[in-house]
Scaffold this active site. Structure first.
Site, PDB file in Angstrom:
ATOM      1  N   ASN A 208      51.519  33.185  52.852  1.00  0.00           N
ATOM      2  CA  ASN A 208      51.316  32.514  54.005  1.00  0.00           C
ATOM      3  C   ASN A 208      51.674  31.012  53.762  1.00  0.00           C
ATOM      4  OD1 ASN A 208      48.714  31.132  53.128  1.00  0.00           O
ATOM      5  ND2 ASN A 208      47.890  33.082  53.476  1.00  0.00           N
ATOM      6  N   LYS A 339      30.141  37.289  59.272  1.00  0.00           N
ATOM      7  CA  LYS A 339      30.229  37.037  57.747  1.00  0.00           C
ATOM      8  C   LYS A 339      28.936  36.399  57.068  1.00  0.00           C
ATOM      9  CE  LYS A 339      35.188  37.306  58.097  1.00  0.00           C
ATOM     10  NZ  LYS A 339      36.321  37.515  57.323  1.00  0.00           N
TER      11      LYS A 339
HETATM   12  O1  PMT Z   1      46.097  24.897  52.276  1.00  0.00           O
HETATM   13  P1  PMT Z   1      46.581  23.925  53.417  1.00  0.00           P
HETATM   14  O2  PMT Z   1      47.911  23.768  53.655  1.00  0.00           O
HETATM   15  O3  PMT Z   1      45.930  22.481  53.310  1.00  0.00           O
HETATM   16  O4  PMT Z   1      46.007  24.774  54.615  1.00  0.00           O
HETATM   17  C1  PMT Z   1      44.510  24.714  55.083  1.00  0.00           C
HETATM   18  C2  PMT Z   1      44.229  25.910  55.605  1.00  0.00           C
HETATM   19  C3  PMT Z   1      44.747  25.837  57.070  1.00  0.00           C
HETATM   20  C4  PMT Z   1      44.455  27.102  54.983  1.00  0.00           C
HETATM   21  C5  PMT Z   1      42.596  25.901  55.797  1.00  0.00           C
HETATM   22  O5  PMT Z   1      42.172  24.571  56.363  1.00  0.00           O
HETATM   23  C6  PMT Z   1      42.086  27.008  56.371  1.00  0.00           C
HETATM   24  O6  PMT Z   1      41.872  27.320  57.528  1.00  0.00           O
HETATM   25  N1  PMT Z   1      41.642  28.095  55.495  1.00  0.00           N
HETATM   26  C7  PMT Z   1      41.228  29.561  55.898  1.00  0.00           C
HETATM   27  C8  PMT Z   1      42.498  30.197  56.086  1.00  0.00           C
HETATM   28  C9  PMT Z   1      42.080  31.740  56.648  1.00  0.00           C
HETATM   29  O7  PMT Z   1      42.273  32.387  55.765  1.00  0.00           O
HETATM   30  O8  PMT Z   1      41.383  32.034  57.809  1.00  0.00           O
HETATM   31  P2  PMT Z   1      40.896  33.341  58.338  1.00  0.00           P
HETATM   32  O9  PMT Z   1      40.195  32.932  59.766  1.00  0.00           O
HETATM   33  O10 PMT Z   1      42.124  34.185  57.959  1.00  0.00           O
HETATM   34  O11 PMT Z   1      39.846  33.536  57.321  1.00  0.00           O
HETATM   35  C10 PMT Z   1      38.441  33.316  57.746  1.00  0.00           C
HETATM   36  C11 PMT Z   1      37.581  33.067  56.271  1.00  0.00           C
HETATM   37  O12 PMT Z   1      37.504  34.451  55.591  1.00  0.00           O
HETATM   38  C12 PMT Z   1      38.115  32.075  55.410  1.00  0.00           C
HETATM   39  O13 PMT Z   1      37.213  31.250  54.870  1.00  0.00           O
HETATM   40  C13 PMT Z   1      38.833  32.879  54.379  1.00  0.00           C
HETATM   41  O14 PMT Z   1      39.120  32.101  53.041  1.00  0.00           O
HETATM   42  C14 PMT Z   1      38.154  33.886  54.227  1.00  0.00           C
HETATM   43  N2  PMT Z   1      38.778  35.307  53.992  1.00  0.00           N
HETATM   44  C15 PMT Z   1      40.019  35.951  54.542  1.00  0.00           C
HETATM   45  C16 PMT Z   1      40.399  37.279  54.310  1.00  0.00           C
HETATM   46  C17 PMT Z   1      39.899  37.786  53.064  1.00  0.00           C
HETATM   47  N3  PMT Z   1      40.412  39.078  52.681  1.00  0.00           N
HETATM   48  N4  PMT Z   1      38.898  37.059  52.332  1.00  0.00           N
HETATM   49  C18 PMT Z   1      38.469  36.004  52.666  1.00  0.00           C
HETATM   50  O15 PMT Z   1      37.519  35.384  52.036  1.00  0.00           O
END
Ligand code: PMT
Length: 402
Positions: A208, A339
């Site tokens: 991504n 979570k």
């Molecule tokens: O890296 P940059 O370019 O500075 O951009 C920053 C960002 C947009 C990546 C950051 O601010 C952000 O939003 N990070 C979380 C991205 C994400 O994966 O969001 P999500 O809504 O899909 O996941 C929710 C949470 O679960 C996140 O804390 C993620 O780390 C966690 N996760 C998701 C999937 C997985 N298999 N395991 C996880 O722990």
């Protein structure tokens, strides 16, 4: 306190005289160092009269060879005697020199020899302030733990209206005299950053747009505030904040294993990584050949690291992120609950200037207390600082109810 006041060349240089006076009035000794450009705006005599000290204006100002020799090491002596280096105004040129380690005059040479606290108060034209080069230089300087007193908005000397005016003298004075925030000294903070890459074959992967900037800004802020930082990052092209312990990983499974390995040591966990939700069910050992008109991939879910942490966190503070394209707070609250997090920082993605890849971000924090806090758009470092401010406040509130 011994204050070294660097003055570089800008219209705001005259305000540095007020700053020198403010330091003196509070009982501090001030050694002024001016760049050649600053002398075009204000006379060294003004500062000499205010501070009662000779103002340093050049690296090799003296005439005899003995004087040249002693002045050539003067920057080291001044650097050793100073407690804090304040540069106001700091021009775009000075910021660039400091960021890249150029040493071609007294001030920039002194900066490299100086080991104390650095406070920079930039002032410049709005477009220069917003230029990608300046933004990058400021990031590098912040990552070194320097305090940046951001310029104020207003009508600038060039007629432009926008940010660029030197901050209020009292504000610069307070920042220089206040001890840096060390409120995370007792913490070991586990931060995940960047994307994961899920291989399809030896040359291709699913990933991504995460650049790692948000996670690295969190790490830099935490280190500057005294924390031990374990930074677990997917593949990114960023300088590691000095003092952070970097653990490089590639896939979601590797990230999960690294997080669980370091969980016991941590007191706060911040999951800003953009972990891939799926990986290939079967990774080909050989490069996949282009054969069919359409290729279907079989994908399996990756381990949900945040959800696992929610089960294993114990007394640790768990902060997740949520990358959303709509209904920010609603989604943040849903993830907070499902979570078992203490806080979710939700940001809009799919837009320019926030979320993925950008230098700035804007988030809404959903807290387990039911509160929602908007952090307005600012540099990722500024957003990171606010996240830690709120995290510490939240922990106090949670302890109070336990
Ligand atoms: O890296 P940059 O370019 O500075 O951009 C920053 C960002 C947009 C990546 C950051 O601010 C952000 O939003 N990070 C979380 C991205 C994400 O994966 O969001 P999500 O809504 O899909 O996941 C929710 C949470 O679960 C996140 O804390 C993620 O780390 C966690 N996760 C998701 C999937 C997985 N298999 N395991 C996880 O722990």
């Amino acid at each position: 306190m011994n204050i070294i006041l660097g003055v570089s060349g800008g219209i705001a240089a005259y305000k540095s005289a007020e700053l020198a006076r403010a330091f003196m009035e509070r009982g501090h000794a001030v050694q002024v160092v001016m760049t050649a450009a600053a002398e075009e705006f204000i006379q060294p005599l003004t500062f000499a009269a205010l501070t009662g000290r000779k103002v340093i204006t050049s690296l090799f100002g003296s005439r005899t060879s003995e004087e040249v020799l002693s002045s050539s090491v003067e920057h080291v002596r001044v650097a050793q005697e100073g407690d804090v280096l304040v540069v106001a105004p700091a021009t775009a040129n000075v910021l660039a020199k400091f960021a890249h380690g150029l040493a071609d005059d007294f001030l920039s040479t002194l900066y490299l020899a100086f080991e104390g606290r650095v406070v920079l108060a930039p002032a410049m034209n709005t477009n220069m302030w917003r230029h990608a080069a300046t933004i990058r230089n400021l990031e590098a300087l912040r990552a070194r733990g320097h305090t940046i007193i951001e310029p104020e908005e207003g009508m600038l000397a060039c007629g432009t209206i926008g940010p660029g005016r030197l901050a209020d003298v009292e504000k610069i004075c307070d920042a220089a005299l206040t001890a840096p925030l060390r409120d995370l000294e007792a913490e070991t903070i586990l931060i995940t950053a960047g994307p994961t890459q899920e291989p399809l074959d030896p040359v291709r992967y699913i990933s991504n747009r995460s650049s790692g900037k948000m996670g690295f800004a969190l790490a830099a802020a935490a280190v500057a505030r005294g924390a031990r930082v374990i930074l677990i990052s997917g593949p990114v092209h960023l300088d590691t904040p000095r003092g952070a312990e970097l653990v490089r990983v590639r896939t979601a499974v590797e990230m999960r294993d690294a997080v669980m390995k370091h969980l016991a040591e941590s007191t706060i966990i911040v999951k800003s990584a953009a972990v891939a939700d799926y990986h290939a069910a079967n990774v080909s050992g050989q490069k996949l050949k282009k054969k069919a008109e359409r290729l279907s991939l079989e994908l399996d879910p990756t381990p949900d690291i945040l959800a696992e942490l929610g089960q294993k966190k114990g007394g640790r503070l768990l902060i997740g992120f949520a990358a959303e394209t709509q209904r920010l707070l609603e989604e943040a609250r849903r993830k907070l609950k499902s979570k078992n997090c203490d806080m979710i920082a939700a940001n809009l993605v799919g837009q320019d200037n926030t979320g993925f890849e950008s230098d700035e971000n804007e988030v809404v924090l959903a807290l387990s207390t039911g509160e929602a806090i908007n952090i307005p758009r600012g540099s990722k470092r500024a957003v990171a600082e606010r996240i830690f401010d709120e995290a510490l406040r939240l922990r106090l509130a949670l302890h109070a109810v336990r």
